[in-house]
Write an enzyme that holds these catalytic residues in place. Structure first.
Site, PDB file in Angstrom:
ATOM      1  N   ARG A  78      26.794  29.583   0.057  1.00  0.00           N
ATOM      2  CA  ARG A  78      26.626  29.806  -1.882  1.00  0.00           C
ATOM      3  C   ARG A  78      25.555  29.263  -2.451  1.00  0.00           C
ATOM      4  O   ARG A  78      25.404  27.821  -2.456  1.00  0.00           O
ATOM      5  CB  ARG A  78      28.601  29.853  -1.768  1.00  0.00           C
ATOM      6  CG  ARG A  78      28.814  29.644  -1.234  1.00  0.00           C
ATOM      7  CD  ARG A  78      30.583  29.307  -1.353  1.00  0.00           C
ATOM      8  NE  ARG A  78      31.335  29.780  -0.077  1.00  0.00           N
ATOM      9  CZ  ARG A  78      32.725  28.938  -0.344  1.00  0.00           C
ATOM     10  NH1 ARG A  78      33.443  28.306  -1.177  1.00  0.00           N
ATOM     11  NH2 ARG A  78      33.598  29.169   0.683  1.00  0.00           N
ATOM     12  N   ASP A 138      26.419  27.643  -6.888  1.00  0.00           N
ATOM     13  CA  ASP A 138      27.629  27.879  -7.747  1.00  0.00           C
ATOM     14  C   ASP A 138      26.972  28.408  -8.905  1.00  0.00           C
ATOM     15  O   ASP A 138      25.658  28.630  -9.137  1.00  0.00           O
ATOM     16  CB  ASP A 138      27.633  26.168  -8.190  1.00  0.00           C
ATOM     17  CG  ASP A 138      28.476  25.540  -7.152  1.00  0.00           C
ATOM     18  OD1 ASP A 138      29.368  26.143  -6.641  1.00  0.00           O
ATOM     19  OD2 ASP A 138      28.511  24.310  -6.837  1.00  0.00           O
ATOM     20  N   TYR A 173      16.225  22.096  -1.541  1.00  0.00           N
ATOM     21  CA  TYR A 173      16.740  22.613  -3.159  1.00  0.00           C
ATOM     22  C   TYR A 173      15.679  21.434  -3.925  1.00  0.00           C
ATOM     23  O   TYR A 173      15.283  20.379  -3.631  1.00  0.00           O
ATOM     24  CB  TYR A 173      17.764  21.392  -3.391  1.00  0.00           C
ATOM     25  CG  TYR A 173      18.633  22.289  -2.758  1.00  0.00           C
ATOM     26  CD1 TYR A 173      19.906  23.399  -3.610  1.00  0.00           C
ATOM     27  CD2 TYR A 173      19.453  22.233  -1.615  1.00  0.00           C
ATOM     28  CE1 TYR A 173      20.644  24.181  -3.401  1.00  0.00           C
ATOM     29  CE2 TYR A 173      20.634  22.874  -0.881  1.00  0.00           C
ATOM     30  CZ  TYR A 173      21.699  24.205  -1.430  1.00  0.00           C
ATOM     31  OH  TYR A 173      22.296  24.928  -1.526  1.00  0.00           O
ATOM     32  N   ARG A 177      23.557  17.996  -6.015  1.00  0.00           N
ATOM     33  CA  ARG A 177      24.235  17.639  -7.822  1.00  0.00           C
ATOM     34  C   ARG A 177      24.404  16.068  -8.054  1.00  0.00           C
ATOM     35  O   ARG A 177      24.468  15.921  -8.483  1.00  0.00           O
ATOM     36  CB  ARG A 177      25.145  18.008  -8.183  1.00  0.00           C
ATOM     37  CG  ARG A 177      24.138  20.700  -8.453  1.00  0.00           C
ATOM     38  CD  ARG A 177      25.146  21.239  -8.952  1.00  0.00           C
ATOM     39  NE  ARG A 177      25.987  21.173 -10.006  1.00  0.00           N
ATOM     40  CZ  ARG A 177      26.976  21.305  -9.836  1.00  0.00           C
ATOM     41  NH1 ARG A 177      26.926  22.601  -9.307  1.00  0.00           N
ATOM     42  NH2 ARG A 177      27.828  21.151 -11.809  1.00  0.00           N
TER      43      ARG A 177
END
Lengths: 244, 244
Positions: free
Chosen positions: B50, B52, B110, B197
């Site tokens: 997923r 966000d 990422y 994050r």
């Protein structure tokens, strides 16, 4: 007191700079923020010029008159807190009451962003013109040479315009390659309605091989909008800087 | 036939990747496009994981099964013509029926984009986290050294998660400076919920001087989410690449 502000905006969500009835425009957003700051008092702003729907600005310049005596550095903070996130006041300067954002502009720089790719880019869909045909940049450079200097740019001006004198001086047309982006930098003493977008459209046709570079000279001589190429879309265009 | 697709999306307008009732998600948009292509037949897609709300992807990978026998190069063209402009299918490959976008992923990269500026940028408002405090990148690099390798990352995982095994291997944490942008590149064999994050938020607190670099080691050892820093906002994060 007259305030000069440098403003950047993402034009995607706007019907251009200038106020239009029933439309969301950059000018109306800034005037709404100023009205709040002046407790409802209407403050009219004047820009260095209009930008069309979807056109962006890295350094638009505006002026307005205000009874408020805020320190220069407080203006961006106060206005940005009232403006939507796609408009930012970058700088404010107190200026003499004779300063005029449009009449005093000695020149402008625009940049046109072209994404040279057959593959679309979700992050550039509203910020560069995707062009999938191969481009010969040398042909574009050669064609651009004919545009430099002082000319009557009637052929590169949208037919629906009220300006009579169409003589302008182009001081630079540069081609910057940044990965798959081609950026065309235009600098000059002034630009007619749609001029950068028609110049870009015509240069693209030259780079693609549909026109010879020397045709640019002939197009200028014809003083006829229909002699030039298509108007490139607004969302690739950035008003980069205004010179005073 | 099983198809593997590489997908890029601007997450700004989406409530994340995964289908949620009443919400606009990337998965539901892609499934709607596939339904049109299959004349209403429902095709379920599976993503590598997923993302966000507001999180972007340069190289998300999905798979789905289809009765259609299109050539590989036709899939992106067909799907992109049905998808909104903020989602792009970059590549499609026919794959064997055992391939699984999530289970077969060997690793991911990422990137987290930080705009180091006190001045807001209308063009990056949804694409980088504006951070106005000065950052000491050397301190961040020093702290990141403690994160490399195989650890239990419980402290860097959102408390609300169903995953039991929180051991992951981080193979790279790099700091790339591009003008006023600081890009943190994270590569590893897998990432827990909100892990990038929370790592970013904690590294920012280290760069700002609120934490010592060596605290990163202590935070790992505590296996307690409350020991780490704030979760950096979603709009600075990009799922960059998935490795198989």
């Amino acid at each position: 007191m007259r305030i000069k502000c440098t403003v950047s905006y993402d034009g995607t969500a706007y019907s251009g700079f200038q106020v239009q009835p029933e439309k969301r425009t950059v000018q109306s957003e800034i005037e709404a923020a100023l009205a709040k700051l002046h407790k409802g008092g209407r403050i009219k702003i004047t820009g260095s010029g209009r930008t069309d729907a979807g056109v962006h600005a890295k350094g638009q310049v505006i002026h307005f008159d205000t009874p408020l005596n805020l320190p220069e550095e407080k203006w961006p903070v106060a206005l940005n807190s009232l403006l939507p996130g796609d408009i930012a006041v970058l700088k404010a300067e107190k200026t003499d009451s004779g300063f005029h954002a449009r009449y005093d502009a000695r020149g402008k720089e625009y940049r046109y962003y072209i994404l040279r790719s057959r593959q679309r880019d979700p992050f550039l869909r509203s910020h560069a013109y995707q062009y999938s045909f191969p481009l010969d940049i040398d042909r574009m450079r050669e064609g651009a040479e004919y545009l430099l200097g002082t000319h009557d740019f009637t052929s590169f001006c949208a037919a629906k315009t009220e300006v009579e004198d169409k003589v302008r001086t182009l001081t630079a047309v540069e081609f910057l390659e940044e990965g798959s982006l081609l950026v065309i930098r235009f600098a000059g003493n002034g630009f007619l309605y749609n001029m950068v977008r028609i110049l870009t459209g015509t240069l693209l046709e030259t780079g693609r091989g549909d026109r010879e570079p020397k045709e640019l000279r002939e197009i200028l001589a014809k003083k006829d909008r229909t002699a030039a190429g298509k108007t490139a879309p607004g969302h690739g265009l950035y008003l980069w800087e205004v010179f005073y």
